[in-house]
Every structure is written in structure tokens, then in C-alpha cells.
Design a protein around this motif. Sequence first.
Motif, PDB file in Angstrom:
ATOM      1  N   ALA A 107       0.851  -1.541   0.249  1.00  0.00           N
ATOM      2  CA  ALA A 107       0.301  -0.251  -0.452  1.00  0.00           C
ATOM      3  C   ALA A 107       0.678   1.306  -0.165  1.00  0.00           C
ATOM      4  CB  ALA A 107      -0.975   0.618   1.650  1.00  0.00           C
ATOM      5  N   LYS A 108       2.222   1.112   0.443  1.00  0.00           N
ATOM      6  CA  LYS A 108       2.676   2.192   0.358  1.00  0.00           C
ATOM      7  C   LYS A 108       3.070   3.032  -0.869  1.00  0.00           C
ATOM      8  CE  LYS A 108       4.270   3.987   3.838  1.00  0.00           C
ATOM      9  NZ  LYS A 108       3.495   5.320   4.582  1.00  0.00           N
ATOM     10  N   VAL A 109       3.378   1.499  -1.157  1.00  0.00           N
ATOM     11  CA  VAL A 109       3.988   2.126  -3.011  1.00  0.00           C
ATOM     12  C   VAL A 109       3.018   3.173  -3.711  1.00  0.00           C
ATOM     13  CG1 VAL A 109       4.351   1.185  -5.296  1.00  0.00           C
ATOM     14  CG2 VAL A 109       5.075   0.048  -2.936  1.00  0.00           C
ATOM     15  N   TYR A 110       1.739   3.314  -3.417  1.00  0.00           N
ATOM     16  CA  TYR A 110       1.046   3.920  -4.256  1.00  0.00           C
ATOM     17  C   TYR A 110       0.947   5.694  -3.550  1.00  0.00           C
ATOM     18  CZ  TYR A 110      -1.068   0.111  -6.072  1.00  0.00           C
ATOM     19  OH  TYR A 110      -1.353  -1.645  -7.179  1.00  0.00           O
ATOM     20  N   GLY A 111       1.915   5.552  -2.336  1.00  0.00           N
ATOM     21  CA  GLY A 111       1.834   6.674  -1.601  1.00  0.00           C
ATOM     22  C   GLY A 111       0.413   7.534  -1.392  1.00  0.00           C
ATOM     23  N   SER A 112       0.984   8.671  -0.551  1.00  0.00           N
ATOM     24  CA  SER A 112      -0.351   9.647  -0.262  1.00  0.00           C
ATOM     25  C   SER A 112      -1.362  10.185  -1.408  1.00  0.00           C
ATOM     26  CB  SER A 112       0.418  10.619   1.202  1.00  0.00           C
ATOM     27  OG  SER A 112       0.842   9.524   1.979  1.00  0.00           O
ATOM     28  N   VAL A 113      -2.361  10.200  -0.627  1.00  0.00           N
ATOM     29  CA  VAL A 113      -3.588  11.103  -1.400  1.00  0.00           C
ATOM     30  C   VAL A 113      -4.701  12.288  -0.671  1.00  0.00           C
ATOM     31  CG1 VAL A 113      -5.966  11.045  -2.782  1.00  0.00           C
ATOM     32  CG2 VAL A 113      -4.444   9.291  -2.527  1.00  0.00           C
ATOM     33  N   HIS A 114      -4.363  13.506  -1.037  1.00  0.00           N
ATOM     34  CA  HIS A 114      -4.798  14.439  -0.453  1.00  0.00           C
ATOM     35  C   HIS A 114      -6.168  14.626  -0.470  1.00  0.00           C
ATOM     36  CE1 HIS A 114      -5.003  18.300   1.940  1.00  0.00           C
ATOM     37  NE2 HIS A 114      -5.417  18.880   0.568  1.00  0.00           N
ATOM     38  N   LEU A 115      -6.918  14.728   0.404  1.00  0.00           N
ATOM     39  CA  LEU A 115      -8.161  14.970  -0.001  1.00  0.00           C
ATOM     40  C   LEU A 115      -8.797  16.659   0.141  1.00  0.00           C
ATOM     41  CD1 LEU A 115     -10.902  12.026   1.284  1.00  0.00           C
ATOM     42  CD2 LEU A 115      -9.419  12.267  -1.872  1.00  0.00           C
ATOM     43  N   TRP A 116      -9.693  16.898  -0.965  1.00  0.00           N
ATOM     44  CA  TRP A 116      -9.818  18.453  -0.787  1.00  0.00           C
ATOM     45  C   TRP A 116     -11.108  19.055  -1.217  1.00  0.00           C
ATOM     46  CZ3 TRP A 116     -10.319  21.956  -4.678  1.00  0.00           C
ATOM     47  CH2 TRP A 116     -10.197  21.389  -6.301  1.00  0.00           C
ATOM     48  N   ALA A 117     -11.670  19.615  -0.154  1.00  0.00           N
ATOM     49  CA  ALA A 117     -13.322  20.116  -1.408  1.00  0.00           C
ATOM     50  C   ALA A 117     -13.243  21.790  -2.038  1.00  0.00           C
ATOM     51  CB  ALA A 117     -14.867  20.344   0.135  1.00  0.00           C
ATOM     52  N   ASP A 118     -13.685  21.586  -3.179  1.00  0.00           N
ATOM     53  CA  ASP A 118     -14.142  22.726  -3.407  1.00  0.00           C
ATOM     54  C   ASP A 118     -15.614  23.993  -2.842  1.00  0.00           C
ATOM     55  OD1 ASP A 118     -16.371  22.327  -5.465  1.00  0.00           O
ATOM     56  OD2 ASP A 118     -14.794  21.763  -7.202  1.00  0.00           O
ATOM     57  N   ASP A 119     -15.200  25.019  -3.924  1.00  0.00           N
ATOM     58  CA  ASP A 119     -16.275  25.953  -4.053  1.00  0.00           C
ATOM     59  C   ASP A 119     -17.799  25.567  -4.052  1.00  0.00           C
ATOM     60  OD1 ASP A 119     -15.025  27.186  -2.058  1.00  0.00           O
ATOM     61  OD2 ASP A 119     -14.335  29.236  -3.313  1.00  0.00           O
TER      62      ASP A 119
END
Length: 126
Positions: A107-119
Motif C-alpha cells: 500500500a505504501k508504494v501507492y503514496g499518499s493522497v490528499h483530499l480537498w473540497a471545492d466551493d
Amino acid sequence: MISTVTRWTEEQMEIFFQQYVTTALWSSLDDDGEPLDAVFSVDDFERESEQSLWEDCHDFVVSNWPDLSRLDPGQCGHDFWLSRNGHGTGFWDRGNGAIGDRLHAAAKVYGSVHLWADDNGWVHAE
């Protein structure tokens, strides 16, 4: 979004994915430090982001099928998000010994994902 390439049924793969994005929302914070799941649901992902997350999940399941086949799909979706994002828990923390260690490393091979929400109320993954 369902594929039959994995050996899990379509329903099991959907359970994996739904738990993955549910975990993503409750473990991700907005700019004020509030969990995204306080406002957003799995239905609020922007299409391209949802597709990208699905592709990661599908690839992970296919690539790690021998180990995943022994485990619960929902728990695996939860652990995939936690392990790949370095939350300090995940596959390795379930008492599955070498299987958990291998899945955590994969799983670590896939790297981190950051979530954010738009307006406009869409959740994005990058």
C-alpha cells in the motif's frame, strides 16, 4: 466502475471501494481541521478523482490478490487508505502477521493522497 478482473465478486469489490472512500473522508480534514465526512459523503467525489481512486483500488486488489483473498473486503478498503497514507495503523496492525506486513508495504508504494473540497461541494483527490 465495477470490474470482474479481481477474484472478488463485484459486490465485494464495491464494498472495498466504498469503505476506502468512507475512510478517506473521515480521516481527511478541511482547512478548519474538521473531518470531511462531517459535510461530504462518498457521492460527493468529483468524477476524475473518483475514477483515479477506483483505479488505485482495483490495481491494488489485483496486484495483491493472494493475500487479500483471505481477508474481509471492507476492512481491506479501510486499511488500504490508512496504510498508503501513513496514518500509523492499517494492514500491519490487524494481527495478520506476514500478510499484514506485505499488504502494508504494498500500500505504501501507492503514496499518499490528499483530499480537498471545492466551493461547489465536490471532493477532489490529489
